[in-house]
Scaffold this motif. Structure first.
Motif, PDB file in Angstrom:
ATOM      1  N   VAL A  97       0.858  -1.180   0.000  1.00 52.16           N
ATOM      2  CA  VAL A  97       0.000   0.000   0.000  1.00 52.16           C
ATOM      3  C   VAL A  97       0.893   1.229   0.000  1.00 52.16           C
ATOM      4  O   VAL A  97       1.669   1.436   0.937  1.00 52.16           O
ATOM      5  N   GLN A  98       0.787   2.045  -1.035  1.00 50.36           N
ATOM      6  CA  GLN A  98       1.651   3.215  -1.143  1.00 50.36           C
ATOM      7  C   GLN A  98       1.220   4.350  -0.219  1.00 50.36           C
ATOM      8  O   GLN A  98       2.004   5.262   0.048  1.00 50.36           O
ATOM      9  N   GLY A  99       0.001   4.299   0.277  1.00 46.85           N
ATOM     10  CA  GLY A  99      -0.509   5.336   1.167  1.00 46.85           C
ATOM     11  C   GLY A  99      -0.754   4.809   2.568  1.00 46.85           C
ATOM     12  O   GLY A  99       0.007   3.991   3.092  1.00 46.85           O
ATOM     13  N   ASN A 100      -1.853   5.258   3.166  1.00 47.66           N
ATOM     14  CA  ASN A 100      -2.213   4.866   4.526  1.00 47.66           C
ATOM     15  C   ASN A 100      -3.253   3.753   4.521  1.00 47.66           C
ATOM     16  O   ASN A 100      -3.944   3.534   3.526  1.00 47.66           O
ATOM     17  N   CYS A 115       2.833  -4.712   3.189  1.00 45.26           N
ATOM     18  CA  CYS A 115       3.689  -3.550   3.407  1.00 45.26           C
ATOM     19  C   CYS A 115       2.869  -2.283   3.252  1.00 45.26           C
ATOM     20  O   CYS A 115       2.310  -2.036   2.175  1.00 45.26           O
ATOM     21  N   ILE A 116       2.795  -1.483   4.303  1.00 45.57           N
ATOM     22  CA  ILE A 116       2.051  -0.221   4.271  1.00 45.57           C
ATOM     23  C   ILE A 116       3.071   0.908   4.368  1.00 45.57           C
ATOM     24  O   ILE A 116       3.724   1.079   5.397  1.00 45.57           O
ATOM     25  N   LEU A 117       3.215   1.665   3.285  1.00 45.53           N
ATOM     26  CA  LEU A 117       4.244   2.693   3.224  1.00 45.53           C
ATOM     27  C   LEU A 117       3.711   4.046   3.693  1.00 45.53           C
ATOM     28  O   LEU A 117       3.990   5.099   3.107  1.00 45.53           O
ATOM     29  N   GLY A 118       2.928   3.980   4.757  1.00 44.55           N
ATOM     30  CA  GLY A 118       2.339   5.153   5.381  1.00 44.55           C
ATOM     31  C   GLY A 118       1.981   4.765   6.805  1.00 44.55           C
ATOM     32  O   GLY A 118       2.659   3.948   7.420  1.00 44.55           O
ATOM     33  N   ASN A 119       0.889   5.308   7.314  1.00 46.08           N
ATOM     34  CA  ASN A 119       0.421   4.973   8.655  1.00 46.08           C
ATOM     35  C   ASN A 119      -0.702   3.946   8.598  1.00 46.08           C
ATOM     36  O   ASN A 119      -1.373   3.811   7.573  1.00 46.08           O
ATOM     37  N   ALA A 120      -0.901   3.247   9.700  1.00 47.65           N
ATOM     38  CA  ALA A 120      -2.009   2.294   9.826  1.00 47.65           C
ATOM     39  C   ALA A 120      -2.829   2.658  11.056  1.00 47.65           C
ATOM     40  O   ALA A 120      -2.282   3.146  12.058  1.00 47.65           O
TER      41      ALA A 120
END
Length: 237
Positions: A97-100, A115-120
């Motif tokens: 995920v390129q965002g949140n 893989c989360i390339l932001g916040n969760a």
């Protein structure tokens, strides 16, 4: 009908129902199509559910809840953000995920990698059962609640009650921890831990040594009920 451009198939969601989108994705995967670009997802829920064949899917835009749930061997990239429970019950493969991500990212995921390339949001990695979940930013409260197996890597900060009622598995936090939940404890980092973190984060463009990682595991104090420990069980449940 999807449009094939060279080796890539483009699927436009604009005039399709969610059922039709998923039916076409499953048909393309079963036919051996290797790569599909999905345009105009428009935040739809339940996209790319229960795929059973190897396929690479790239969503050009944000998606709703339960994207990639129950998938086996698929590779999914979301060029945007996602709703709750991304990769729920994932069996194998990878979701990026390129965002949140909203709440419950990776819930009950058995295998593969998310893989989360932001916040969760809150409750990330809830009941994780063997997958690897990586969040480059922060996670909300009650993350890794009742985690059973697997690996949870948080590069940023973690909210309250991290790892509450954890049964097994490993959590790594590169930032601050607001509080640990019942039966979660800190454990010293090892050279093998740092090596693993380097291997997991480098492909995402992240440097493990740039963070002050802490390791959290199960204290195993709630494995067996004891009357004298009732207060601990009361706090947990």
């Amino acid at each position: 009908m999807p449009e094939t451009i060279l080796s890539k198939t483009v699927l436009d969601c604009a005039k399709l129902t969610t059922r039709e989108i998923n039916q076409q994705l499953k048909a393309l995967a079963s036919e051996g199509i290797e790569q599909v670009e999905v345009v105009n997802p428009a935040g739809r829920h339940n996209l790319a559910i229960a795929l059973e064949h190897p396929i690479t899917i790239s969503f050009q835009g944000s998606v709703g809840y339960y994207c990639g749930g129950l998938c086996d061997r698929a590779t999914i990239e979301i060029n945007g953000s996602c709703g709750w429970s991304v990769g729920e019950n994932l069996m194998s493969g990878q979701i990026t995920v390129q965002g949140n991500a909203s709440a419950n990212a990776g819930a009950s995921a058995h295998g593969g990698k998310i893989c989360i390339l932001g916040n969760a949001g809150p409750r990330a990695a809830i009941s994780l059962k063997g997958a690897t979940l990586i969040v480059s930013g922060n996670v909300g409260h009650s993350s890794a609640f009742m985690m059973q197996q697997g690996r949870f890597i948080i590069c940023g900060d973690a909210g309250e009650n991290l790892g509450d009622s954890i049964y097994d598995g490993q959590i790594f936090v590169g930032g601050t921890i607001k509080s640990l939940g019942a039966d979660a404890r800190l454990e010293p980092m090892t050279a093998q831990d740092w090596e693993m973190l380097t291997q997991e984060l480098h492909p995402l463009g992240l440097d493990a040594k740039a963070y002050e990682f802490k390791k959290i595991v199960c204290a195993q104090e709630l494995y067996h009920f004891k009357a004298k420990d009732f207060s601990k069980w009361k706090d947990a449940y």
